[in-house]
Design a protein around this motif. Structure first.
Motif, PDB file in Angstrom:
ATOM      1  N   VAL A 151      51.549  40.998  53.600  1.00  0.00           N
ATOM      2  CA  VAL A 151      51.851  40.170  52.801  1.00  0.00           C
ATOM      3  C   VAL A 151      50.776  40.472  51.898  1.00  0.00           C
ATOM      4  O   VAL A 151      50.698  39.903  50.558  1.00  0.00           O
ATOM      5  CB  VAL A 151      51.920  38.544  52.982  1.00  0.00           C
ATOM      6  N   LEU A 152      49.351  40.283  52.452  1.00  0.00           N
ATOM      7  CA  LEU A 152      48.421  41.054  51.766  1.00  0.00           C
ATOM      8  C   LEU A 152      48.268  42.467  50.664  1.00  0.00           C
ATOM      9  O   LEU A 152      47.696  42.190  49.764  1.00  0.00           O
ATOM     10  CB  LEU A 152      46.957  41.089  52.845  1.00  0.00           C
ATOM     11  N   ARG A 153      49.093  42.433  51.604  1.00  0.00           N
ATOM     12  CA  ARG A 153      49.542  44.379  50.272  1.00  0.00           C
ATOM     13  C   ARG A 153      49.998  43.867  48.966  1.00  0.00           C
ATOM     14  O   ARG A 153      49.401  44.216  48.046  1.00  0.00           O
ATOM     15  CB  ARG A 153      49.854  45.050  51.162  1.00  0.00           C
ATOM     16  N   ARG A 154      50.864  43.224  49.382  1.00  0.00           N
ATOM     17  CA  ARG A 154      51.357  42.617  48.478  1.00  0.00           C
ATOM     18  C   ARG A 154      50.864  41.733  47.028  1.00  0.00           C
ATOM     19  O   ARG A 154      50.859  41.822  45.989  1.00  0.00           O
ATOM     20  CB  ARG A 154      52.323  41.602  48.604  1.00  0.00           C
ATOM     21  N   GLU A 211      49.856  42.736  43.388  1.00  0.00           N
ATOM     22  CA  GLU A 211      49.897  41.822  42.594  1.00  0.00           C
ATOM     23  C   GLU A 211      48.422  41.406  41.995  1.00  0.00           C
ATOM     24  O   GLU A 211      48.618  41.167  40.141  1.00  0.00           O
ATOM     25  CB  GLU A 211      50.694  40.856  42.559  1.00  0.00           C
ATOM     26  N   ASP A 212      47.464  40.805  42.309  1.00  0.00           N
ATOM     27  CA  ASP A 212      45.959  40.875  42.065  1.00  0.00           C
ATOM     28  C   ASP A 212      45.044  41.190  41.497  1.00  0.00           C
ATOM     29  O   ASP A 212      44.176  40.051  41.551  1.00  0.00           O
ATOM     30  CB  ASP A 212      46.199  38.719  42.503  1.00  0.00           C
ATOM     31  N   TYR A 242      37.281  34.353  44.638  1.00  0.00           N
ATOM     32  CA  TYR A 242      36.687  32.853  44.311  1.00  0.00           C
ATOM     33  C   TYR A 242      37.055  32.616  43.176  1.00  0.00           C
ATOM     34  O   TYR A 242      37.880  31.341  43.655  1.00  0.00           O
ATOM     35  CB  TYR A 242      35.318  32.637  44.466  1.00  0.00           C
ATOM     36  N   ARG A 243      37.125  33.761  42.174  1.00  0.00           N
ATOM     37  CA  ARG A 243      38.320  32.600  40.766  1.00  0.00           C
ATOM     38  C   ARG A 243      40.050  32.771  41.370  1.00  0.00           C
ATOM     39  O   ARG A 243      40.119  31.604  40.701  1.00  0.00           O
ATOM     40  CB  ARG A 243      37.873  33.693  40.033  1.00  0.00           C
ATOM     41  N   LEU A 244      40.296  33.488  41.616  1.00  0.00           N
ATOM     42  CA  LEU A 244      41.859  32.854  42.113  1.00  0.00           C
ATOM     43  C   LEU A 244      42.086  32.345  43.003  1.00  0.00           C
ATOM     44  O   LEU A 244      43.647  31.309  42.846  1.00  0.00           O
ATOM     45  CB  LEU A 244      42.598  35.488  42.524  1.00  0.00           C
ATOM     46  N   VAL A 245      41.588  32.480  43.982  1.00  0.00           N
ATOM     47  CA  VAL A 245      41.849  31.528  45.518  1.00  0.00           C
ATOM     48  C   VAL A 245      40.929  30.451  46.007  1.00  0.00           C
ATOM     49  O   VAL A 245      40.694  29.705  47.082  1.00  0.00           O
ATOM     50  CB  VAL A 245      42.314  32.646  46.435  1.00  0.00           C
TER      51      VAL A 245
END
Length: 191
Positions: free
Chosen positions: A52-55, A59-60, A65-68
């Motif tokens: 999941v973290l690889r994906r 992708e992101d 901080y800004r994203l999550v």
């Protein structure tokens, strides 16, 4: 770090939930409370978290901080830190986390821990002394490059002196009354 709403609250929730489940499993594993089937399930869950973290990284980029938000950024770091069975993934995550730190989107202490963990997992001496081996006889620091300048490097990334950090780990283990339950476990000092 900003106090603004993260861009991906859905991703933040998923990272936080995965990290919390992972921490609970590790705590049971450390206390030798898992049978063989549960240990296999634990390894499978770690593999799924890495996937999941690889994906997410593909992708992101690094989920900072800004994203999550801060809590989910810490959760992402924890998942990467415990992706011990995939050294190439850990190296890639370390690089992306370093860029996020340079962009003020992640904690430098998290990068230092992940960098050390990656070095130790690849058989190299660590840089910042964040990784220890806990055995029945106590806490031992994994090999460190240039031990005489360790405290200066730790200070440069906002970590406490190594003597204080090791004492904190020893106190935490003594409080938990778990020292006798450990076989050999590599731990990351809490940032």
């Amino acid at each position: 770090m900003t106090a603004a709403e993260p861009l991906r609250p859905d991703l933040a929730r998923e990272l936080i939930a995965r990290a919390a489940q992972s921490a609970a499993r590790r705590a049971r594993r450390v206390r030798n409370q898992l049978d063989a089937v549960q240990l296999g399930q634990d390894r499978h869950a770690d593999h799924a978290n890495t996937k999941v973290l690889r994906r997410v990284l593909a992708e992101d980029d690094w989920p900072g901080y800004r994203l999550v938000g801060a809590e989910a950024a810490r959760a992402a770091w924890s998942l990467a830190l415990h992706a011990d069975e995939d050294a190439s993934f850990q190296r890639a995550a370390t690089t992306l986390l370093e860029r996020a730190v340079q962009d003020s989107d992640a904690r430098v202490q998290h990068w230092a821990h992940l960098y050390d963990r990656t070095l130790v997992n690849c058989g190299h001496p660590q840089e910042f002394g964040t990784q220890q081996v806990v055995t029945a006889s106590g806490v031992e620091l994994c090999p460190v490059r240039a031990p005489d300048s360790l405290d200066q490097r730790r200070t440069s990334v906002g970590l406490s002196p190594i003597a204080a950090a090791l004492e904190a780990v020893r106190r935490r283990l003594a409080q938990d009354h778990q020292a006798d339950d450990f076989s050999t476990v590599v731990l990351a000092e809490v940032a």
